[in-house]
Design an enzyme around this catalytic site. Structure first.
Site, PDB file in Angstrom:
ATOM      1  CB  SER A 231      -0.200  -2.769   1.044  1.00  0.00           C
ATOM      2  OG  SER A 231      -1.229  -3.599   1.537  1.00  0.00           O
TER       3      SER A 231
ATOM      4  CE1 TYR B 158       3.291  -6.825   1.779  1.00  0.00           C
ATOM      5  CE2 TYR B 158       1.298  -6.312   3.018  1.00  0.00           C
ATOM      6  CZ  TYR B 158       1.964  -6.427   1.809  1.00  0.00           C
ATOM      7  OH  TYR B 158       1.306  -6.122   0.631  1.00  0.00           O
TER       8      TYR B 158
END
Length: 263
Positions: free
Chosen positions: A141, A155
């Site tokens: 990401s 995350y």
């Protein structure tokens, strides 16, 4: 002939979101696709692809379990005889407050996002090597390695770790003719992002989605299929000299230095 014609590709987290987009694109490019996810809905998607004329197999798999990943690899080998591509996409994102959240919040992200990729690669890579080489594609990401927002510590930590994992594994497997790359998506319209929007703005989640889109230079969120096309490129011979690379696909969202300069 599709760029993945004759290839056997495993896609984890394939039942929805980016993983579903990857699986659909891989199938359209000619791959025999092994769809893996924890829920029963992955079996329905595999059946849908077969009904559409594609070669697909659904396998229920919890990537946080190495034994499950071994079973996944064996299911692919039993069905098709070899494995050429592994796409590690399974992941979670739950927003939380660093100071107040308990350790289970941290551990759940590590178990799926980091250990899950580790387990899948360790279980499947030997078969790719036995097939003469191939490709591993990992979904990281922009969050963690490049940017972050409040509530994303768990995350971001895990997704940043995957960039380092990609580079180290690429170096280790290069002599065995296995290329390892990762994609770094920005915001893509998926159930995961919808859930984050619900957490951020329970009264009007679409308001949160619109706010995200307004900050993207291309003016919208990405689609799972767009991520799938990038993964197909990285899984194919078209990217034969790429390994250890992170490719950003974010509509330019990480480009602005400020939100006001030049406006």
């Amino acid at each position: 002939m599709g760029k993945l014609e004759g290839k056997v590709a495993i896609v984890t987290g394939a039942s929805k979101g980016i993983g579903e987009g990857i699986a659909r694109v891989f199938a359209r490019h000619g791959a025999k696709v092994v769809l893996a996810a924890r829920g029963e809905d992955v079996m329905a998607l595999a059946q849908e692809l077969r009904d559409a004329g594609f070669d697909a197999l659904g396998v229920r798999c919890d990537v946080s379990s190495y034994e499950d990943c071994q079973r996944l690899a064996q299911a692919a080998l039993d069905a098709y005889g070899h494995i050429d591509v592994l796409d590690c996409n399974a992941g979670i994102c739950v927003l939380g407050d660093f100071l107040s959240a308990d350790d289970s919040w941290r551990d759940s992200h590590i178990d799926i996002n980091v250990k899950g990729v580790w387990n899948a690669c360790k279980a499947v890579a030997p078969a790719i090597i036995d097939a003469g080489g191939g490709a591993i594609v990992i979904t990281s990401s922009v969050t963690g390695d490049m940017v972050a927002d409040p509530g994303e510590v768990a995350y971001a930590t895990t997704k940043a770790a995957l960039v380092g994992f990609t580079k180290a594994l690429a170096r280790e497997l290069a002599p065995k003719n296995v290329r390892v790359n990762c994609i770094c998506p920005g915001y893509v319209r998926t159930p995961l992002v919808d859930g984050m929007a619900q957490q951020s703005d329970p009264d009007d989640p679409e308001r949160a989605i619109a706010a995200i889109a307004s900050a993207v230079p291309l003016g919208r969120l990405g689609t799972p299929e767009e991520c799938g096309e990038l993964c197909a490129f990285l899984a194919s011979s078209e990217s034969s000299y790429l390994t250890g690379t992170q490719v950003v696909i974010d509509g330019g969202s990480t480009l602005p230095e400020t939100s006001s300069m030049g406006q």
